[in-house]
Design a protein around this motif. Structure first.
Motif, PDB file in Angstrom:
ATOM      1  N   SER A   9       0.845  -1.190   0.000  1.00 38.48           N
ATOM      2  CA  SER A   9       0.000   0.000   0.000  1.00 38.48           C
ATOM      3  C   SER A   9       0.881   1.240   0.000  1.00 38.48           C
ATOM      4  O   SER A   9       1.645   1.471   0.941  1.00 38.48           O
ATOM      5  CB  SER A   9      -0.924   0.023   1.215  1.00 38.48           C
ATOM      6  N   ASP A  11      -0.136   4.114   0.379  1.00 37.23           N
ATOM      7  CA  ASP A  11      -0.799   5.164   1.158  1.00 37.23           C
ATOM      8  C   ASP A  11      -1.465   4.551   2.379  1.00 37.23           C
ATOM      9  O   ASP A  11      -2.574   4.017   2.302  1.00 37.23           O
ATOM     10  CB  ASP A  11      -1.842   5.891   0.307  1.00 37.23           C
ATOM     11  N   THR A 259      -0.182  11.776  -3.931  1.00 44.14           N
ATOM     12  CA  THR A 259      -0.799  10.639  -3.248  1.00 44.14           C
ATOM     13  C   THR A 259      -2.198  10.971  -2.744  1.00 44.14           C
ATOM     14  O   THR A 259      -2.448  12.081  -2.268  1.00 44.14           O
ATOM     15  CB  THR A 259       0.089  10.185  -2.070  1.00 44.14           C
ATOM     16  N   GLU A 260      -3.071   9.992  -2.842  1.00 46.22           N
ATOM     17  CA  GLU A 260      -4.470  10.062  -2.417  1.00 46.22           C
ATOM     18  C   GLU A 260      -5.201  11.252  -3.034  1.00 46.22           C
ATOM     19  O   GLU A 260      -5.966  11.944  -2.367  1.00 46.22           O
ATOM     20  CB  GLU A 260      -4.606  10.081  -0.891  1.00 46.22           C
ATOM     21  N   SER A 310      -4.695   6.012  -4.404  1.00 49.32           N
ATOM     22  CA  SER A 310      -5.389   5.298  -3.338  1.00 49.32           C
ATOM     23  C   SER A 310      -6.813   4.945  -3.747  1.00 49.32           C
ATOM     24  O   SER A 310      -7.518   5.758  -4.339  1.00 49.32           O
ATOM     25  CB  SER A 310      -5.424   6.162  -2.078  1.00 49.32           C
ATOM     26  N   THR A 311      -7.208   3.723  -3.434  1.00 51.24           N
ATOM     27  CA  THR A 311      -8.567   3.220  -3.665  1.00 51.24           C
ATOM     28  C   THR A 311      -9.098   3.601  -5.037  1.00 51.24           C
ATOM     29  O   THR A 311     -10.142   4.233  -5.155  1.00 51.24           O
ATOM     30  CB  THR A 311      -9.536   3.726  -2.573  1.00 51.24           C
ATOM     31  N   GLY A 331      -3.079   2.100  -3.188  1.00 54.38           N
ATOM     32  CA  GLY A 331      -3.045   2.262  -1.738  1.00 54.38           C
ATOM     33  C   GLY A 331      -4.408   1.987  -1.141  1.00 54.38           C
ATOM     34  O   GLY A 331      -5.434   2.213  -1.782  1.00 54.38           O
ATOM     35  N   ASP A 333      -5.284   3.350   1.925  1.00 52.98           N
ATOM     36  CA  ASP A 333      -5.603   4.500   2.778  1.00 52.98           C
ATOM     37  C   ASP A 333      -5.883   4.083   4.223  1.00 52.98           C
ATOM     38  O   ASP A 333      -6.554   4.794   4.952  1.00 52.98           O
ATOM     39  CB  ASP A 333      -6.802   5.260   2.200  1.00 52.98           C
ATOM     40  N   GLY A 339     -11.028   4.821   2.716  1.00 54.65           N
ATOM     41  CA  GLY A 339     -10.198   3.820   2.073  1.00 54.65           C
ATOM     42  C   GLY A 339     -10.921   2.488   1.922  1.00 54.65           C
ATOM     43  O   GLY A 339     -12.134   2.376   2.142  1.00 54.65           O
TER      44      GLY A 339
END
Length: 454
Positions: A9, A11, A259-260, A310-311, A331, A333, A339
Protein backbone atom coordinates in the motif's frame (compact mmCIF):
# COMPACT_ATOMS: atom_id res chain seq x y z
CA UNK A 1 -3.05 -17.59 -11.22
CA UNK A 2 -2.01 -19.33 -7.99
CA UNK A 3 0.95 -17.14 -6.93
CA UNK A 4 -0.26 -14.65 -4.31
CA UNK A 5 0.11 -10.97 -5.03
CA UNK A 6 2.80 -9.08 -3.15
CA UNK A 7 0.71 -6.06 -2.19
CA UNK A 8 2.29 -2.83 -1.00
CA UNK A 9 0.00 0.00 0.00
CA UNK A 10 1.55 3.28 -1.15
CA UNK A 11 -0.80 5.16 1.16
CA UNK A 12 -1.39 4.30 4.80
CA UNK A 13 -1.53 6.58 7.84
CA UNK A 14 -0.22 6.44 11.37
CA UNK A 15 -0.04 8.86 14.25
CA UNK A 16 -0.23 9.05 18.03
CA UNK A 17 -3.26 10.43 19.85
CA UNK A 18 -2.26 14.08 19.66
CA UNK A 19 -1.65 14.69 23.36
CA UNK A 20 0.87 11.82 23.47
CA UNK A 21 3.24 13.66 21.11
CA UNK A 22 4.40 15.73 24.11
CA UNK A 23 7.11 13.19 24.93
CA UNK A 24 8.56 13.55 21.42
CA UNK A 25 8.64 17.35 21.38
CA UNK A 26 11.63 19.44 22.35
CA UNK A 27 10.92 20.63 25.95
CA UNK A 28 10.94 24.31 24.99
CA UNK A 29 7.85 23.66 22.84
CA UNK A 30 5.68 22.23 25.63
CA UNK A 31 4.00 25.51 26.52
CA UNK A 32 3.14 26.20 22.89
CA UNK A 33 1.87 22.63 22.64
CA UNK A 34 -0.63 23.27 25.43
CA UNK A 35 -1.99 26.15 23.38
CA UNK A 36 -2.16 23.96 20.29
CA UNK A 37 -4.17 21.29 22.14
CA UNK A 38 -6.65 23.92 23.30
CA UNK A 39 -6.92 25.22 19.75
CA UNK A 40 -7.57 21.71 18.43
CA UNK A 41 -10.38 21.25 20.93
CA UNK A 42 -11.94 24.56 19.88
CA UNK A 43 -11.71 23.58 16.20
CA UNK A 44 -13.43 20.26 16.90
CA UNK A 45 -16.23 22.06 18.74
CA UNK A 46 -16.64 24.50 15.87
CA UNK A 47 -16.83 21.69 13.31
CA UNK A 48 -19.61 20.05 15.26
CA UNK A 49 -21.45 23.33 15.73
CA UNK A 50 -21.27 24.14 12.02
CA UNK A 51 -22.34 20.66 11.00
CA UNK A 52 -19.12 19.91 9.10
CA UNK A 53 -18.87 16.40 10.54
CA UNK A 54 -21.41 13.63 10.12
CA UNK A 55 -21.88 12.84 13.80
CA UNK A 56 -23.96 9.75 13.11
CA UNK A 57 -21.25 8.31 10.88
CA UNK A 58 -18.47 9.24 13.31
CA UNK A 59 -20.23 7.62 16.24
CA UNK A 60 -20.85 4.40 14.35
CA UNK A 61 -17.29 4.33 12.95
CA UNK A 62 -15.59 4.63 16.33
CA UNK A 63 -18.01 2.26 18.04
CA UNK A 64 -17.64 -0.43 15.38
CA UNK A 65 -13.84 -0.18 15.07
CA UNK A 66 -12.75 0.96 18.52
CA UNK A 67 -10.16 -1.78 18.99
CA UNK A 68 -8.98 -1.96 15.38
CA UNK A 69 -8.32 1.78 15.20
CA UNK A 70 -5.56 1.37 17.78
CA UNK A 71 -3.61 0.17 14.76
CA UNK A 72 -3.10 3.85 14.01
CA UNK A 73 -0.26 3.81 16.55
CA UNK A 74 0.04 0.24 17.92
CA UNK A 75 2.50 -1.77 15.79
CA UNK A 76 1.24 -5.25 16.72
CA UNK A 77 -2.39 -4.34 16.05
CA UNK A 78 -1.32 -2.64 12.84
CA UNK A 79 0.34 -5.76 11.48
CA UNK A 80 -2.76 -7.78 12.31
CA UNK A 81 -5.02 -5.41 10.34
CA UNK A 82 -2.62 -5.29 7.39
CA UNK A 83 -2.56 -9.10 7.34
CA UNK A 84 -6.35 -9.19 7.15
CA UNK A 85 -6.24 -6.81 4.19
CA UNK A 86 -3.58 -8.88 2.42
CA UNK A 87 -1.11 -5.99 2.52
CA UNK A 88 2.53 -7.04 2.96
CA UNK A 89 4.19 -3.59 2.85
CA UNK A 90 3.15 -0.01 3.52
CA UNK A 91 4.25 3.58 2.92
CA UNK A 92 3.23 5.49 6.05
CA UNK A 93 1.92 9.08 6.00
CA UNK A 94 0.78 11.04 9.11
CA UNK A 95 -2.67 11.58 10.63
CA UNK A 96 -4.26 8.20 11.34
CA UNK A 97 -7.65 9.65 12.38
CA UNK A 98 -9.39 11.23 9.40
CA UNK A 99 -12.77 11.51 11.13
CA UNK A 100 -12.29 13.46 14.36
CA UNK A 101 -8.64 14.51 13.91
CA UNK A 102 -7.62 12.85 17.15
CA UNK A 103 -4.13 11.94 15.95
CA UNK A 104 -3.07 15.28 14.47
CA UNK A 105 0.67 15.88 14.35
CA UNK A 106 1.69 18.84 16.55
CA UNK A 107 1.28 22.37 15.26
CA UNK A 108 -0.50 21.26 12.10
CA UNK A 109 2.51 19.40 10.70
CA UNK A 110 0.32 16.87 8.94
CA UNK A 111 -1.79 16.54 5.81
CA UNK A 112 -3.22 20.06 6.01
CA UNK A 113 0.13 21.78 6.54
CA UNK A 114 0.41 25.50 5.71
CA UNK A 115 -2.97 26.62 6.95
CA UNK A 116 -3.93 30.06 8.18
CA UNK A 117 -1.97 29.65 11.45
CA UNK A 118 1.19 28.19 9.91
CA UNK A 119 4.38 29.14 11.76
CA UNK A 120 7.53 27.62 10.22
CA UNK A 121 9.39 27.15 13.51
CA UNK A 122 6.46 25.43 15.20
CA UNK A 123 5.65 23.34 12.14
CA UNK A 124 9.24 22.10 12.05
CA UNK A 125 9.08 21.25 15.76
CA UNK A 126 5.86 19.32 15.22
CA UNK A 127 7.27 17.51 12.21
CA UNK A 128 10.36 16.53 14.20
CA UNK A 129 8.18 15.09 16.96
CA UNK A 130 6.14 13.02 14.52
CA UNK A 131 9.22 11.83 12.65
CA UNK A 132 10.84 10.73 15.91
CA UNK A 133 7.79 8.69 16.85
CA UNK A 134 7.33 7.26 13.34
CA UNK A 135 10.92 6.03 13.27
CA UNK A 136 10.11 3.89 16.30
CA UNK A 137 7.00 2.46 14.64
CA UNK A 138 9.00 1.58 11.52
CA UNK A 139 11.68 -0.16 13.56
CA UNK A 140 8.97 -2.68 14.39
CA UNK A 141 8.57 -4.78 11.21
CA UNK A 142 11.23 -2.75 9.32
CA UNK A 143 10.96 -4.83 6.14
CA UNK A 144 7.27 -4.04 6.04
CA UNK A 145 7.26 -0.25 6.54
CA UNK A 146 8.59 2.81 4.82
CA UNK A 147 7.90 5.90 6.91
CA UNK A 148 7.39 9.22 5.13
CA UNK A 149 9.34 12.12 6.61
CA UNK A 150 7.16 15.16 7.31
CA UNK A 151 9.12 18.11 5.91
CA UNK A 152 7.58 21.61 6.28
CA UNK A 153 9.88 23.20 3.72
CA UNK A 154 7.91 26.45 3.40
CA UNK A 155 9.53 29.27 5.32
CA UNK A 156 12.59 27.37 6.56
CA UNK A 157 14.36 25.44 3.84
CA UNK A 158 17.59 24.98 5.80
CA UNK A 159 15.74 23.69 8.86
CA UNK A 160 13.74 21.27 6.72
CA UNK A 161 16.87 19.94 5.02
CA UNK A 162 18.50 19.34 8.39
CA UNK A 163 15.40 17.47 9.58
CA UNK A 164 15.30 15.36 6.40
CA UNK A 165 18.89 14.28 7.01
CA UNK A 166 18.23 13.60 10.71
CA UNK A 167 15.06 11.58 10.07
CA UNK A 168 16.69 9.60 7.27
CA UNK A 169 19.57 8.72 9.60
CA UNK A 170 16.93 7.68 12.13
CA UNK A 171 15.65 5.07 9.68
CA UNK A 172 12.82 6.74 7.75
CA UNK A 173 13.06 5.64 4.12
CA UNK A 174 9.64 6.44 2.61
CA UNK A 175 10.54 9.78 1.09
CA UNK A 176 9.32 13.16 2.30
CA UNK A 177 5.96 14.90 2.37
CA UNK A 178 5.96 18.62 1.61
CA UNK A 179 2.99 20.97 1.98
CA UNK A 180 0.61 20.92 -0.98
CA UNK A 181 0.28 24.70 -0.67
CA UNK A 182 3.03 27.20 -0.02
CA UNK A 183 0.83 29.98 1.28
CA UNK A 184 0.34 33.59 0.32
CA UNK A 185 3.57 35.54 -0.02
CA UNK A 186 5.80 32.45 0.04
CA UNK A 187 7.97 31.25 -2.82
CA UNK A 188 6.42 28.63 -5.14
CA UNK A 189 8.20 25.33 -5.59
CA UNK A 190 9.91 26.13 -8.87
CA UNK A 191 11.92 28.84 -7.09
CA UNK A 192 15.57 27.89 -6.72
CA UNK A 193 15.29 28.60 -3.01
CA UNK A 194 14.01 25.01 -2.72
CA UNK A 195 16.94 23.50 -4.59
CA UNK A 196 18.59 22.32 -1.34
CA UNK A 197 15.47 20.23 -0.64
CA UNK A 198 15.50 18.62 -4.09
CA UNK A 199 19.25 18.08 -3.81
CA UNK A 200 19.13 16.22 -0.49
CA UNK A 201 16.23 14.07 -1.68
CA UNK A 202 18.10 13.21 -4.88
CA UNK A 203 21.22 12.41 -2.86
CA UNK A 204 19.40 10.16 -0.36
CA UNK A 205 17.05 8.58 -2.90
CA UNK A 206 13.94 9.94 -1.20
CA UNK A 207 10.80 10.54 -3.29
CA UNK A 208 9.01 13.83 -2.67
CA UNK A 209 5.24 13.72 -2.11
CA UNK A 210 2.24 15.91 -1.79
CA UNK A 211 -0.82 14.34 -0.20
CA UNK A 212 -4.47 15.26 -0.38
CA UNK A 213 -5.82 17.30 2.53
CA UNK A 214 -4.87 20.95 2.18
CA UNK A 215 -7.08 23.61 0.56
CA UNK A 216 -7.78 27.31 1.19
CA UNK A 217 -10.49 26.50 3.74
CA UNK A 218 -10.96 30.14 4.74
CA UNK A 219 -12.31 30.76 1.23
CA UNK A 220 -14.58 27.72 1.15
CA UNK A 221 -16.59 28.28 4.31
CA UNK A 222 -19.04 25.49 5.04
CA UNK A 223 -19.49 24.56 1.38
CA UNK A 224 -18.01 21.08 1.49
CA UNK A 225 -18.71 20.53 -2.20
CA UNK A 226 -16.12 23.20 -2.93
CA UNK A 227 -13.58 21.35 -0.80
CA UNK A 228 -14.05 17.93 -2.40
CA UNK A 229 -13.91 19.55 -5.86
CA UNK A 230 -10.72 21.55 -5.28
CA UNK A 231 -8.62 19.49 -2.90
CA UNK A 232 -7.19 17.32 -5.68
CA UNK A 233 -6.15 20.40 -7.65
CA UNK A 234 -4.12 21.80 -4.77
CA UNK A 235 -2.39 18.46 -4.21
CA UNK A 236 -1.50 18.05 -7.89
CA UNK A 237 -0.47 21.65 -8.56
CA UNK A 238 3.16 21.35 -7.37
CA UNK A 239 3.77 18.60 -9.94
CA UNK A 240 3.26 20.83 -12.97
CA UNK A 241 5.28 23.57 -11.29
CA UNK A 242 8.24 21.16 -11.29
CA UNK A 243 7.61 19.83 -14.82
CA UNK A 244 7.30 23.17 -16.62
CA UNK A 245 10.12 25.07 -14.94
CA UNK A 246 13.23 22.93 -15.36
CA UNK A 247 13.44 21.48 -11.85
CA UNK A 248 13.77 17.96 -13.26
CA UNK A 249 16.52 19.16 -15.60
CA UNK A 250 18.47 20.49 -12.63
CA UNK A 251 17.80 17.34 -10.57
CA UNK A 252 17.61 14.39 -12.97
CA UNK A 253 17.34 11.85 -10.14
CA UNK A 254 14.43 13.53 -8.37
CA UNK A 255 11.17 11.59 -7.98
CA UNK A 256 7.81 13.23 -7.24
CA UNK A 257 4.46 11.65 -6.36
CA UNK A 258 0.92 12.88 -5.80
CA UNK A 259 -0.80 10.64 -3.25
CA UNK A 260 -4.47 10.06 -2.42
CA UNK A 261 -5.68 12.49 -5.03
CA UNK A 262 -7.13 9.93 -7.40
CA UNK A 263 -5.84 9.34 -10.91
CA UNK A 264 -8.85 10.41 -12.97
CA UNK A 265 -7.33 13.77 -13.90
CA UNK A 266 -3.88 12.55 -14.91
CA UNK A 267 -4.38 11.43 -18.50
CA UNK A 268 -6.26 14.61 -19.41
CA UNK A 269 -3.56 16.72 -17.77
CA UNK A 270 -0.79 14.99 -19.73
CA UNK A 271 -2.76 15.48 -22.97
CA UNK A 272 -3.31 19.17 -22.23
CA UNK A 273 0.33 19.83 -21.33
CA UNK A 274 1.74 17.87 -24.27
CA UNK A 275 -0.37 19.54 -26.93
CA UNK A 276 0.38 22.95 -25.44
CA UNK A 277 4.11 22.20 -25.48
CA UNK A 278 3.90 20.98 -29.07
CA UNK A 279 2.54 24.39 -30.14
CA UNK A 280 -0.84 23.19 -31.31
CA UNK A 281 -3.39 25.65 -32.64
CA UNK A 282 -4.33 27.13 -29.28
CA UNK A 283 -0.78 28.01 -28.19
CA UNK A 284 1.01 29.01 -31.40
CA UNK A 285 0.22 32.67 -30.72
CA UNK A 286 2.22 32.57 -27.47
CA UNK A 287 5.91 33.22 -27.08
CA UNK A 288 8.04 30.21 -26.24
CA UNK A 289 7.16 28.76 -22.87
CA UNK A 290 9.19 25.54 -22.96
CA UNK A 291 12.60 27.14 -22.70
CA UNK A 292 13.39 25.26 -19.49
CA UNK A 293 12.52 21.89 -21.01
CA UNK A 294 14.20 19.45 -23.37
CA UNK A 295 11.33 16.95 -23.51
CA UNK A 296 7.56 17.07 -23.66
CA UNK A 297 5.76 17.13 -20.30
CA UNK A 298 4.58 13.51 -20.48
CA UNK A 299 8.19 12.39 -20.85
CA UNK A 300 9.17 14.21 -17.67
CA UNK A 301 6.16 12.64 -16.01
CA UNK A 302 7.23 9.14 -17.08
CA UNK A 303 10.80 9.67 -15.94
CA UNK A 304 10.17 11.45 -12.64
CA UNK A 305 6.57 11.26 -11.43
CA UNK A 306 4.08 8.76 -10.08
CA UNK A 307 0.52 8.75 -8.83
CA UNK A 308 -0.36 7.18 -5.49
CA UNK A 309 -3.88 6.33 -6.65
CA UNK A 310 -5.39 5.30 -3.34
CA UNK A 311 -8.57 3.22 -3.67
CA UNK A 312 -8.82 3.66 -7.46
CA UNK A 313 -12.19 3.37 -9.13
CA UNK A 314 -12.89 1.37 -12.27
CA UNK A 315 -13.09 4.57 -14.29
CA UNK A 316 -9.58 5.54 -13.22
CA UNK A 317 -8.09 2.16 -14.00
CA UNK A 318 -9.64 2.27 -17.46
CA UNK A 319 -7.33 5.21 -18.29
CA UNK A 320 -4.16 3.46 -17.11
CA UNK A 321 -2.64 3.27 -20.61
CA UNK A 322 -2.83 7.05 -20.97
CA UNK A 323 -1.27 7.55 -17.55
CA UNK A 324 1.20 4.66 -17.86
CA UNK A 325 0.75 1.42 -15.95
CA UNK A 326 4.21 1.77 -14.43
CA UNK A 327 3.31 5.21 -13.05
CA UNK A 328 0.42 4.02 -10.85
CA UNK A 329 0.74 2.85 -7.25
CA UNK A 330 -2.22 1.40 -5.35
CA UNK A 331 -3.05 2.26 -1.74
CA UNK A 332 -5.71 1.22 0.76
CA UNK A 333 -5.60 4.50 2.78
CA UNK A 334 -5.57 2.46 6.01
CA UNK A 335 -7.12 3.24 8.50
CA UNK A 336 -9.18 6.06 6.97
CA UNK A 337 -12.87 5.32 6.40
CA UNK A 338 -12.73 6.57 2.80
CA UNK A 339 -10.20 3.82 2.07
CA UNK A 340 -10.76 0.14 1.34
CA UNK A 341 -9.93 -1.18 4.82
CA UNK A 342 -11.32 -3.43 6.27
CA UNK A 343 -12.83 -4.76 3.02
CA UNK A 344 -9.80 -4.50 0.75
CA UNK A 345 -10.05 -7.99 -0.74
CA UNK A 346 -13.58 -7.32 -1.98
CA UNK A 347 -12.55 -3.94 -3.38
CA UNK A 348 -9.63 -5.48 -5.24
CA UNK A 349 -11.84 -8.12 -6.83
CA UNK A 350 -14.23 -5.42 -8.02
CA UNK A 351 -11.58 -3.01 -9.31
CA UNK A 352 -9.02 -5.42 -10.80
CA UNK A 353 -11.14 -8.43 -11.73
CA UNK A 354 -10.57 -8.19 -15.49
CA UNK A 355 -7.20 -6.40 -15.56
CA UNK A 356 -4.20 -8.42 -16.82
CA UNK A 357 -2.21 -10.06 -14.06
CA UNK A 358 1.16 -8.53 -14.97
CA UNK A 359 -0.34 -5.03 -14.85
CA UNK A 360 -2.10 -5.81 -11.58
CA UNK A 361 1.14 -7.04 -10.01
CA UNK A 362 2.83 -3.77 -10.99
CA UNK A 363 0.11 -1.48 -9.67
CA UNK A 364 -0.51 -3.45 -6.46
CA UNK A 365 3.11 -3.70 -5.42
CA UNK A 366 5.83 -4.04 -8.05
CA UNK A 367 6.23 -0.34 -8.80
CA UNK A 368 5.98 0.60 -5.12
CA UNK A 369 8.70 -1.92 -4.26
CA UNK A 370 11.02 -0.26 -6.75
CA UNK A 371 10.05 3.31 -5.85
CA UNK A 372 10.58 2.86 -2.11
CA UNK A 373 13.28 0.20 -2.05
CA UNK A 374 11.34 -2.64 -0.43
CA UNK A 375 13.15 -5.97 -0.26
CA UNK A 376 10.73 -8.17 -2.20
CA UNK A 377 12.56 -11.34 -1.21
CA UNK A 378 12.12 -10.46 2.47
CA UNK A 379 8.41 -9.74 1.96
CA UNK A 380 7.64 -12.75 -0.24
CA UNK A 381 7.04 -15.27 2.60
CA UNK A 382 4.56 -12.85 4.19
CA UNK A 383 2.87 -12.21 0.85
CA UNK A 384 2.60 -15.93 0.22
CA UNK A 385 0.81 -16.30 3.56
CA UNK A 386 -1.62 -13.35 3.37
CA UNK A 387 -1.84 -12.18 -0.24
CA UNK A 388 -4.81 -12.89 -2.49
CA UNK A 389 -4.12 -14.72 -5.73
CA UNK A 390 -5.27 -13.66 -9.20
CA UNK A 391 -7.86 -16.41 -8.98
CA UNK A 392 -9.12 -14.92 -5.70
CA UNK A 393 -9.77 -11.67 -7.61
CA UNK A 394 -11.64 -13.56 -10.33
CA UNK A 395 -8.96 -12.90 -12.92
CA UNK A 396 -8.87 -16.56 -13.95
CA UNK A 397 -12.35 -16.09 -15.40
CA UNK A 398 -11.77 -12.68 -16.98
CA UNK A 399 -11.66 -11.74 -20.65
CA UNK A 400 -8.66 -9.42 -20.82
CA UNK A 401 -9.12 -8.81 -24.52
CA UNK A 402 -11.52 -5.95 -23.75
CA UNK A 403 -8.42 -3.84 -23.04
CA UNK A 404 -6.54 -4.66 -26.26
CA UNK A 405 -7.54 -1.54 -28.19
CA UNK A 406 -6.83 0.83 -25.31
CA UNK A 407 -3.45 -0.81 -24.76
CA UNK A 408 -2.55 -0.49 -28.43
CA UNK A 409 -3.66 3.15 -28.56
CA UNK A 410 -1.83 4.21 -25.40
CA UNK A 411 -1.67 7.99 -25.34
CA UNK A 412 -3.96 8.74 -28.23
CA UNK A 413 -2.63 12.26 -28.73
CA UNK A 414 0.77 10.76 -29.55
CA UNK A 415 -0.34 7.65 -31.42
CA UNK A 416 -3.71 8.40 -33.02
CA UNK A 417 -4.64 9.53 -36.53
CA UNK A 418 -6.02 12.87 -35.35
CA UNK A 419 -2.65 14.39 -34.41
CA UNK A 420 -2.49 17.93 -35.84
CA UNK A 421 0.10 18.37 -38.57
CA UNK A 422 2.08 20.89 -36.55
CA UNK A 423 2.33 18.41 -33.68
CA UNK A 424 3.28 15.54 -35.95
CA UNK A 425 6.03 17.57 -37.60
CA UNK A 426 7.60 18.49 -34.29
CA UNK A 427 7.21 14.99 -32.89
CA UNK A 428 9.14 13.47 -35.76
CA UNK A 429 12.17 15.56 -34.87
CA UNK A 430 12.28 14.25 -31.32
CA UNK A 431 13.38 10.86 -29.97
CA UNK A 432 10.72 8.57 -28.55
CA UNK A 433 10.38 8.53 -24.77
CA UNK A 434 11.81 5.64 -22.77
CA UNK A 435 9.63 2.55 -23.05
CA UNK A 436 7.85 3.68 -26.23
CA UNK A 437 5.08 6.12 -26.96
CA UNK A 438 1.85 6.49 -25.08
CA UNK A 439 2.44 4.93 -21.68
CA UNK A 440 2.02 1.41 -23.07
CA UNK A 441 2.25 -1.31 -20.44
CA UNK A 442 5.62 -2.97 -19.99
CA UNK A 443 6.25 -6.65 -20.44
CA UNK A 444 8.52 -7.06 -17.41
CA UNK A 445 5.89 -7.52 -14.75
CA UNK A 446 4.63 -3.97 -15.07
CA UNK A 447 7.55 -1.87 -13.85
CA UNK A 448 8.07 0.18 -16.96
CA UNK A 449 11.09 0.69 -19.11
CA UNK A 450 11.02 4.34 -18.17
CA UNK A 451 11.63 3.29 -14.59
CA UNK A 452 14.71 1.28 -15.56
CA UNK A 453 16.39 4.38 -16.95
CA UNK A 454 16.50 6.07 -13.55
Amino acid sequence: MTEPYLIISADTHAGLPTELYRDYLDPERHEAFDGFLAQQSAIADARRRLGLQNEEFAGAWFEEHEEELRAGWDAARRDLELDKDGVAGEVVFPDADAVAGGTAAPFGAGLGMVGADYEPALALAGARAHNRWLAGLCQDSPDRRRGVIVAPVVGDVDGAVAEIRRAHADGLRGGIMIPSMWGEGEKPYHDQAYDPVWAVCEELGLPVHTHSGAAPRHELGTHLGLYVTEVVWWSARPMWFLIWTGVFERFPGLRFGVTESGAWWTGTLLWQMDVAYEREHGTRKLASFGEHMKRRPSEYFDAHCFIGMSTPKRRELSSRYEIGVGNLLWGNDFPHPEGTWPHTRDWLAHAFGDIPVDETRAMLGGTAAETYGFDVDALRPLADRIGPTPADLGQDQADGSIWDQARETGRHWLTGPDIPAVVGAQRRSRPAPPGGVGGRPPTDGGVGAARRTR
